[in-house]
Design a protein around this motif. Structure first.
Motif, PDB file in Angstrom:
ATOM      1  N   GLU A 176      55.502  52.535 102.686  1.00  0.00           N
ATOM      2  CA  GLU A 176      56.342  53.020 101.577  1.00  0.00           C
ATOM      3  C   GLU A 176      55.566  54.004 100.702  1.00  0.00           C
ATOM      4  O   GLU A 176      56.115  54.997 100.243  1.00  0.00           O
ATOM      5  CB  GLU A 176      56.810  51.805 100.774  1.00  0.00           C
TER       6      GLU A 176
ATOM      7  N   ARG B 127      63.778  57.753  92.682  1.00  0.00           N
ATOM      8  CA  ARG B 127      63.953  56.588  93.551  1.00  0.00           C
ATOM      9  C   ARG B 127      62.980  55.505  93.114  1.00  0.00           C
ATOM     10  O   ARG B 127      61.851  55.798  92.703  1.00  0.00           O
ATOM     11  CB  ARG B 127      63.654  57.007  94.992  1.00  0.00           C
ATOM     12  N   ALA B 128      63.415  54.251  93.208  1.00  0.00           N
ATOM     13  CA  ALA B 128      62.505  53.118  92.995  1.00  0.00           C
ATOM     14  C   ALA B 128      62.730  52.140  94.130  1.00  0.00           C
ATOM     15  O   ALA B 128      63.879  51.876  94.509  1.00  0.00           O
ATOM     16  CB  ALA B 128      62.768  52.451  91.654  1.00  0.00           C
ATOM     17  N   VAL B 129      61.655  51.631  94.682  1.00  0.00           N
ATOM     18  CA  VAL B 129      61.746  50.698  95.806  1.00  0.00           C
ATOM     19  C   VAL B 129      60.997  49.424  95.445  1.00  0.00           C
ATOM     20  O   VAL B 129      59.854  49.483  94.994  1.00  0.00           O
ATOM     21  CB  VAL B 129      61.157  51.325  97.089  1.00  0.00           C
ATOM     22  N   PHE B 130      61.670  48.284  95.622  1.00  0.00           N
ATOM     23  CA  PHE B 130      61.054  46.970  95.406  1.00  0.00           C
ATOM     24  C   PHE B 130      60.732  46.372  96.777  1.00  0.00           C
ATOM     25  O   PHE B 130      61.623  46.267  97.634  1.00  0.00           O
ATOM     26  CB  PHE B 130      62.034  46.035  94.687  1.00  0.00           C
ATOM     27  N   VAL B 131      59.470  45.956  96.967  1.00  0.00           N
ATOM     28  CA  VAL B 131      59.071  45.356  98.245  1.00  0.00           C
ATOM     29  C   VAL B 131      58.282  44.069  98.010  1.00  0.00           C
ATOM     30  O   VAL B 131      57.822  43.796  96.894  1.00  0.00           O
ATOM     31  CB  VAL B 131      58.221  46.333  99.091  1.00  0.00           C
TER      32      VAL B 131
END
Lengths: 242, 242
Positions: free
Chosen positions: A53, A39-43
């Motif tokens: 996160e 998973r990769a999350v951009f915030v």
């Protein structure tokens, strides 16, 4: 198999000012090391969002890599976010402060010393070819967002993760479109549940129409899936095998 | 101000086989439309993960855009994931089936008709220059992952979101590094809380060392923040104002 996640931080990415270049670099490093990036999350540059996160991603994966938000200005809140995720205060690392003093000499300002902040309890990971250390808090690697520096840190990750079995990856190219090859592919997928099989249509170019990929940890199984699919194709529709 | 999220789907992105090209395209479309993209999540081709993420992101934002996983093969599970997020069955759209019949004619196979599946209750959005419609389920736009097609759908998004106030964006370029400019910048940040201010060091090139960006919805305020910072710089360190 080890699992990993990425947290990519920066208003400039979600506003479209620049395109991210780091995720694919990290993905390739992890792939070669046999670690599954799940998973990769951009915030945005928001310390509460980052803290929440980091807590979630670090808890659900063996290792988390953050990218960005580690400079000295107000919008660099990753160190504080990671610290908050672990309930740790932010402190000044004497080792990083000394490195900054060595680099800036008489030109050192208070502003530069903001780059010596770390979550209390963090370790510093460095190597022979990487002068500036990476700050690692428990299972969270805090990497800089500038692509040239992000890339330069990859050998440290490779060294840390050495010893896992690498992924095996093969491919088949065909002139069939996805609708045509689907019946053959479905049978191979059904018979090879331990192989990750992907189907990617090509939008331009005439040489082939679809690339099928076969990935897994056991070379014999990956090869068997690829060969089963290749040999199920009608005569004249197989362009190549990789 | 409207908020948005992106869900980017595909094993090929998290394994590093290809670099994503769609997030920055969507980010720019939304930025020009005055919609704030708050979060982007990259996940594997896993229908449970997709369903859970669609539920969370669609619930927390005004609009969600997915990218990828909409072809006819086994690894294309986005339609099913979105349907499951809303507790809807997957059905065949008569309109899409007719479009497929028109396109393939006698060559139409059962496999092609998988591209006519939609979550029950979805609407189809099309336009004069975009032949193949986009499937929209409640506030979720289901976009294809192939970059050329993803790009071609952007006019539909622009048309749908027209009417919001666009973001204003200015910039200042300076020869100072972030540690040097931090005291001046901190004052401007403090005095302009309604302006999003970013600081980006340049790693290569000699013309300037740091780019400061000033973004917001009120042009007067954004301009005032930019000018306050530019005028606070020491003589000879201001390279340009945008």
């Amino acid at each position: 198999m080890k699992t990993a996640a990425a947290l990519v931080i920066g208003n400039e990415l979600l506003s479209g000012k620049i395109a991210d270049a780091n995720l694919v670099v990290l993905a390739r490093t992890l792939r070669e090391a046999g670690v599954e990036l799940r998973r990769a999350v951009f915030v945005l540059d928001d310390v509460d969002v980052i803290a929440e996160e980091v807590r979630a991603l670090a808890g659900a994966h063996d290792v988390l890599f953050t990218s960005g938000g580690v400079g000295p200005t107000h919008d660099d809140v990753t160190i504080e976010g990671v610290a908050r995720a672990f309930g740790a205060p932010v402190v000044t690392s004497p080792i990083l402060a000394d490195l900054l003093r060595g680099h800036y000499g008489d030109r050192l300002l208070e502003g530069h010393l903001f780059m010596a902040r770390v979550p209390e309890g963090a370790r510093l990971v460095s190597g022979e070819t990487v002068v500036w250390p990476v700050v690692v808090m428990q299972n969270v690697w805090i990497l800089p967002g500038v692509p040239e520096i992000f890339l330069a840190k990859q050998p440290l990750i490779r060294a840390e993760l050495a010893g896992e079995s690498p992924f095996i990856s093969f491919a088949v190219l065909t002139t069939l479109d996805e609708g045509q090859l689907k019946p053959m592919l479905d049978r191979v997928v059904e018979d090879h549940r331990d192989v990750a099989i992907g189907s990617y249509p090509r939008w331009s170019g005439a040489e082939y129409r679809t690339r099928l990929t076969f990935d897994g940890l056991l070379e014999d199984r990956v090869r068997a899936a690829r060969d089963a699919f290749a040999s199920s194709l009608p005569a004249g529709t197989l362009v190549g095998v990789e």
